[in-house]
Design an enzyme around this catalytic site. Sequence first.
Site, PDB file in Angstrom:
ATOM      1  N   ASP A   1       0.654  -0.866  -0.098  1.00 60.42           N
ATOM      2  CA  ASP A   1      -0.194  -0.487  -0.326  1.00 60.42           C
ATOM      3  C   ASP A   1       0.771   1.797  -0.071  1.00 60.42           C
ATOM      4  OD1 ASP A   1       1.339  -0.347   2.758  1.00 60.42           O
ATOM      5  OD2 ASP A   1      -0.690  -0.606   3.907  1.00 60.42           O
TER       6      ASP A   1
ATOM      7  N   ASP B   1       4.563  -1.167  11.304  1.00 61.11           N
ATOM      8  CA  ASP B   1       3.544  -0.056  10.722  1.00 61.11           C
ATOM      9  C   ASP B   1       3.100   1.250  11.907  1.00 61.11           C
ATOM     10  OD1 ASP B   1       3.174   1.993   8.096  1.00 61.11           O
ATOM     11  OD2 ASP B   1       1.524   2.318   9.806  1.00 61.11           O
TER      12      ASP B   1
ATOM     13  N   ARG C   1      -0.340  12.808  10.079  1.00 61.22           N
ATOM     14  CA  ARG C   1       1.101  13.497  10.201  1.00 61.22           C
ATOM     15  C   ARG C   1       1.373  14.326   9.432  1.00 61.22           C
ATOM     16  NH1 ARG C   1       3.568   7.588  11.635  1.00 61.22           N
ATOM     17  NH2 ARG C   1       3.264   7.694  13.726  1.00 61.22           N
TER      18      ARG C   1
ATOM     19  N   ARG D   1      10.008   2.590  11.261  1.00 62.09           N
ATOM     20  CA  ARG D   1      10.223   1.985  10.315  1.00 62.09           C
ATOM     21  C   ARG D   1      11.808   2.281  10.842  1.00 62.09           C
ATOM     22  NH1 ARG D   1      10.388   8.534   7.358  1.00 62.09           N
ATOM     23  NH2 ARG D   1       7.861   7.520   7.642  1.00 62.09           N
TER      24      ARG D   1
HETATM   25  C1  MIC Z   1       3.971   6.629   8.488  1.00 60.69           C
HETATM   26  O1  MIC Z   1       3.221   6.329   8.265  1.00 60.69           O
HETATM   27  O2  MIC Z   1       4.983   7.209   8.417  1.00 60.69           O
HETATM   28  C2  MIC Z   1       4.516   4.978   7.911  1.00 60.69           C
HETATM   29  C3  MIC Z   1       4.976   5.350   6.546  1.00 60.69           C
HETATM   30  O3  MIC Z   1       3.494   4.607   7.312  1.00 60.69           O
HETATM   31  C4  MIC Z   1       5.547   4.382   8.824  1.00 60.69           C
HETATM   32  C5  MIC Z   1       5.629   3.149   8.176  1.00 60.69           C
HETATM   33  C6  MIC Z   1       6.656   3.114   7.109  1.00 60.69           C
HETATM   34  O4  MIC Z   1       7.647   3.814   7.225  1.00 60.69           O
HETATM   35  O5  MIC Z   1       7.106   2.843   6.101  1.00 60.69           O
HETATM   36  C7  MIC Z   1       4.379   4.234   9.711  1.00 60.69           C
HETATM   37  O6  MIC Z   1       3.692   4.600  10.908  1.00 60.69           O
HETATM   38  O7  MIC Z   1       5.696   3.271  10.577  1.00 60.69           O
HETATM   39 FE1  SF4 Z   2       0.497   4.618   5.175  1.00 60.56          FE
HETATM   40 FE2  SF4 Z   2       1.608   5.186   7.061  1.00 60.56          FE
HETATM   41 FE3  SF4 Z   2      -0.690   7.587   5.663  1.00 60.56          FE
HETATM   42 FE4  SF4 Z   2      -1.472   5.632   7.190  1.00 60.56          FE
HETATM   43  S1  SF4 Z   2      -0.018   7.155   7.964  1.00 60.56           S
HETATM   44  S2  SF4 Z   2      -1.442   5.966   4.954  1.00 60.56           S
HETATM   45  S3  SF4 Z   2       0.589   3.765   6.777  1.00 60.56           S
HETATM   46  S4  SF4 Z   2       1.846   6.461   4.973  1.00 60.56           S
END
Ligand code: MIC
Ligand code: SF4
Length: 643
Positions: free
Chosen positions: A64, A119, A379, A537
């Site tokens: 995804d 994740d 975020r 991560r």
């Molecule tokens: C995110 O929202 O920062 C991610 C991308 O989903 C990460 C995972 C990743 O860095 O691959 C997470 O939330 O753990």
């Molecule tokens: Fe994907 Fe992380 Fe964004 Fe959720 S917060 S949609 S898991 S990148």
Amino acid sequence: MGLTLTEKIIKAHIVDGEMVKGTEIGLRIDQTLTQDATGTMAYLQFEAMGVDRVKTERSVAYIDHNTLQSGFENADDHRFIGSVAKKHGIWFSRPGNGICHQVHLERFGKPGKTLIGSDSHTPTGGGIGMLAMGAGGLDVAVAMGGGAYYITMPKVVRINLTGKLNDWVSAKDVILEVLRQLSVKGGVGKVMEYTGEGVKSLSVPERATITNMGAELGATTSIFPSDETTLQFLKAQGREEDYVPLSADPDAVYDEEVNIDLGKLVPLAACPHSPDNVKSVEEIGKIKIDQVCIGSCTNSSLQDMRKVAHILKGKTVHPDVSLAIAPGSKQVFNQIAEDGTLAILIAAGARILESACGPCIGMGQSPNSKGVSLRTFNRNFLGRSGTKDAEIYLVSPETAAASALTGVFTDPRTCGDMPPYVMPEKFIINDNMVVPPATPEEAPSVEILRGPNIKPFPVNKPLAESIESGVTLKVGDNITTDHIMPAGAKILPLRSNIPAISEYCFTVCDETFPKRAKEAGTSIIVGGVNYGQGSSREHAALAPLYLGVKAIICKSFARIHRQNLINNGILPLEFVNEADYDKVEQGDQLVIANIRNIVENGGQIIVEDKTKGFSFEVKCELSERGKGMMLAGGLLNFTKANG
Ligand code: MIC
Ligand code: SF4
């Protein structure tokens, strides 16, 4: 004395340690999930453990995050993960099937079960009463192999919900209010447990929005009870048999309590560049906006899409605004295509994206220079959108849609009557994009498909007797994993290639860091409070490891990142006296003498700053298992040595 819901699930799963707050406990894990951006590493690590078939009740590999496929790298990763999944007993959710958390909630999550995912938004499963936690890829690999998952026995915070949300005020506003009150570090070491009569008025997707974004509190996880509403949801998913009623005992004792009157909440927004920088939409005022993005694992349910469509119906997106919408899963996409919701969104001028993380992780839709973007995501860290000088605000789908029409920040309560959302009696159930694993008989003949971008991961050496190294980087408070190991369309395709991705390590803070670290050979990084918040991560530990980082000295750590450091044998050290942070400078030469012996046998850890000619004390609180990992140079070495 009664138990909280969190304690009940822990009690049913504890395999190591005692339920004593603040001590380390090991939990049996029923389910795991991975996504592609962390998945390749997790599966390489799983392969290195030499386990034939996963030992969990259900493990699912989702694709995804990296779905842009701007080169061969992503597609190769997808193929690799698909083949590993098939061979080792893991269900494979193909690209296009949706965002891991949304799909897992719909199709696989079960109340009362434990779930860990590579994740940080895995707590989405708390919306149906799971104990669902974000973890590093290596921890997930271990759990797939049948090993326990270790956490600190959390404190449990009761979030008591009373009243009912007013029209156009949304679940997103609830979690933004919690973030406003508690901050991005307010949840460290805690589980947020939602109770009170207000719970009843919230649907499962609304609950999941709240537990999902509870990750931004730094919490171990968040959880709702499993009740009549959960049953209705599972029934509509054709999974009635997965239902069990679950709640805290009436006399449960909580460590802290937060009271929220849903009826008093107003539309809120998290302002740049932190999810806890929360103000009311009214307070922010009618600032002009350039972009609106609706979707992500926080706000991409059918309910969200329908509300947005109601606001957009028969209208046109403001000429100065680009509106992008990504439904969270194939199920949601299918449903809105069949019920006409999609036609409304398209007619209004929305740019429809595939069901994936997309702009949330900077995979496309970066805003224009200095652009103001309203996003329903979780975020808004600096640079995460792909545009460093953009201003990202996190809002509800209702605020997003209302603002997309006017071109300025708009309170959705101006949108007239809100129609009630009625959940369908049956969602469209079609799991044809989930590939089941091969049978144990077929598995040996499944070939693992590896592309040229998939490189071995670095493994640390046992901890040295002493560390002598320069401070190659000094950073401030709340450094996120997006600072340490940025993502986005350019960098994310390199997730399977640590030497290549390391070239971007910390470049958000200092573009010269990778080069300087390599030249120095070894490094120590100095940071402030809540170092490593955000993503799970593991790359935020693996890239520094590759660049020679031996220790991080900071005021405090975020939970998952600290564990990732320990799992990879990088010392997580904390200042005993925070004032020493101000005295150490970038470029100083530090000596941590006799560290191996101290980790093994205890004692004061003194860091000598040879450049400044002073010494200061740091601490490194480790469980017995943590000590073992540090001495061995990480979890893989430790597991190999201990069978
Ligand atoms: C995110 O929202 O920062 C991610 C991308 O989903 C990460 C995972 C990743 O860095 O691959 C997470 O939330 O753990
Ligand atoms: Fe994907 Fe992380 Fe964004 Fe959720 S917060 S949609 S898991 S990148």
